[in-house]
Design a protein around this motif. Sequence first.
Motif, PDB file in Angstrom:
ATOM      1  N   ALA A  48       0.824  -1.211   0.000  1.00 36.91           N
ATOM      2  CA  ALA A  48       0.000   0.000   0.000  1.00 36.91           C
ATOM      3  C   ALA A  48       0.855   1.258   0.000  1.00 36.91           C
ATOM      4  O   ALA A  48       1.856   1.349   0.711  1.00 36.91           O
ATOM      5  CB  ALA A  48      -0.908   0.004   1.221  1.00 36.91           C
ATOM      6  N   ASN A  52      -2.652   5.876   0.822  1.00 38.61           N
ATOM      7  CA  ASN A  52      -3.846   5.027   0.798  1.00 38.61           C
ATOM      8  C   ASN A  52      -4.095   4.317   2.123  1.00 38.61           C
ATOM      9  O   ASN A  52      -5.090   3.606   2.254  1.00 38.61           O
ATOM     10  CB  ASN A  52      -3.747   4.002  -0.324  1.00 38.61           C
ATOM     11  CG  ASN A  52      -3.826   4.637  -1.692  1.00 38.61           C
ATOM     12  OD1 ASN A  52      -4.255   5.780  -1.833  1.00 38.61           O
ATOM     13  ND2 ASN A  52      -3.390   3.920  -2.704  1.00 38.61           N
ATOM     14  N   GLY A  82       1.147  -0.167  -4.687  1.00 38.35           N
ATOM     15  CA  GLY A  82      -0.226  -0.085  -5.155  1.00 38.35           C
ATOM     16  C   GLY A  82      -0.462   1.132  -6.030  1.00 38.35           C
ATOM     17  O   GLY A  82       0.353   2.050  -6.098  1.00 38.35           O
ATOM     18  N   ILE A  87      -7.369   1.096  -5.984  1.00 41.72           N
ATOM     19  CA  ILE A  87      -6.752  -0.116  -5.427  1.00 41.72           C
ATOM     20  C   ILE A  87      -7.039  -1.362  -6.258  1.00 41.72           C
ATOM     21  O   ILE A  87      -6.332  -2.356  -6.138  1.00 41.72           O
ATOM     22  CB  ILE A  87      -7.160  -0.339  -3.956  1.00 41.72           C
ATOM     23  CG1 ILE A  87      -8.669  -0.546  -3.827  1.00 41.72           C
ATOM     24  CG2 ILE A  87      -6.672   0.798  -3.074  1.00 41.72           C
ATOM     25  CD1 ILE A  87      -9.115  -1.016  -2.460  1.00 41.72           C
TER      26      ILE A  87
END
Length: 153
Positions: A48, A52, A82, A87
């Motif tokens: 990630a 985010n 990511g 996502i």
Amino acid sequence: MTGDRSGATPGSDAVVVAQGTFDILHPGHLHYLRDAKAMGDRLVVIVARSTNVTHKESPVVPGPQRREMVAGLDPVDEARLGHPEDIFAPIEELDPAVIALGYDQHHDAEAIRAALADRGIDCEVRRATAHQPDYEGLLSSGQIVDRILDERG
């Protein structure tokens, strides 16, 4: 993106996607990634981006460094950061057979299945098992940070 649910083109390996923050690696991360790898043939980990991560404190370690550390773990075939806004964009690109959720990750598996169906992505969503070490250990990055602050802060 419907197909034979292999998550791969004919003749290639079934892809499993695992994802997470992976801030301050610990044995729980390694257990999760070993479990995920056992769900298919090729493990791709999506790390990630810090922007985010909204369900807990922001990561301490920068994203590219977290990605590099995850890439160095034995079960991992590929690690990538990511997508900055969507996502599910890497999921559409990878077309995995399985998305492996961590045992204690906050994600709602049913909500993920619904989002995948809305995008026409046909893959299984599974959850990894709990890590039961034979020793007392720190199995979350938050616990590690708290211990550091208690002992050295």
